[in-house]
Design a protein around this motif. Structure first.
Motif, short mmCIF file in Angstrom:
data_model
loop_
_atom_site.label_atom_id
_atom_site.label_comp_id
_atom_site.label_asym_id
_atom_site.label_seq_id
_atom_site.Cartn_x
_atom_site.Cartn_y
_atom_site.Cartn_z
N LEU A 10 2.92 4.35 -4.54
CA LEU A 10 1.66 3.97 -3.90
C LEU A 10 1.06 2.80 -4.67
O LEU A 10 0.94 2.86 -5.91
N THR A 90 4.11 -0.86 4.36
CA THR A 90 4.30 0.58 4.18
C THR A 90 5.46 1.08 5.03
O THR A 90 5.49 0.86 6.25
N THR A 122 4.10 2.91 -0.11
CA THR A 122 2.83 3.00 0.58
C THR A 122 1.86 1.99 -0.02
O THR A 122 1.63 2.00 -1.23
N SER A 124 -1.95 0.65 0.16
CA SER A 124 -3.29 0.97 0.64
C SER A 124 -4.14 -0.29 0.74
O SER A 124 -3.97 -1.23 -0.03
#
Length: 125
Positions: A10, A90, A122, A124
């Motif tokens: 992430l 992603t 991923t 964000s």
């Protein structure tokens, strides 16, 4: 040949990740090697590849200038350096290789017979 992908995770938009794919077994030294990715509900799409004949690197337009594919031949390892990551990057990222890929099918998932298990990336916002 067995492929083991790693390095996903992430990260915030604008960040970087480096994916690795280690090959073991019969590694076909002159294989085409590639990265693909698959987002939920989407088809698997081409990201980058190195073609065996000329060792040139090829990239999808969406990642050109941000991602870099490379290899460490001594360690039979494929890398994907991903910079300036965006939320649309992603996906689950897969490495692939095959000695029989031809230039016209370099970006086609169906041309590759050997795949890693995938690593989740991923990004964000």
């Amino acid at each position: 040949v067995q492929l083991q992908a790693s390095g996903g995770g992430l990260v915030q938009a604008g960040g970087s990740l480096r994916l690795s794919c280690e090959a073991s077994g019969r590694t076909f030294s002159r294989s085409a090697v590639a990265w693909f990715r698959q987002a939920p509900g989407m088809d698997r799409e081409f990201v980058a590849a190195i073609f065996r004949t000329d060792d040139k690197k090829y990239y999808a337009d969406s990642v050109k200038g941000r991602f870099t594919i490379s290899t460490d031949n001594a360690k039979n390892t494929l890398f994907l350096q991903m910079n300036s990551l965006r939320p649309e990057d992603t996906a689950v990222y897969y490495c692939a290789r095959d000695p029989s890929v031809i230039m016209s099918s370099l970006a086609s998932p169906s041309a590759y017979g050997y795949w890693g298990q995938g690593t989740q990336v991923t990004v964000s916002s």
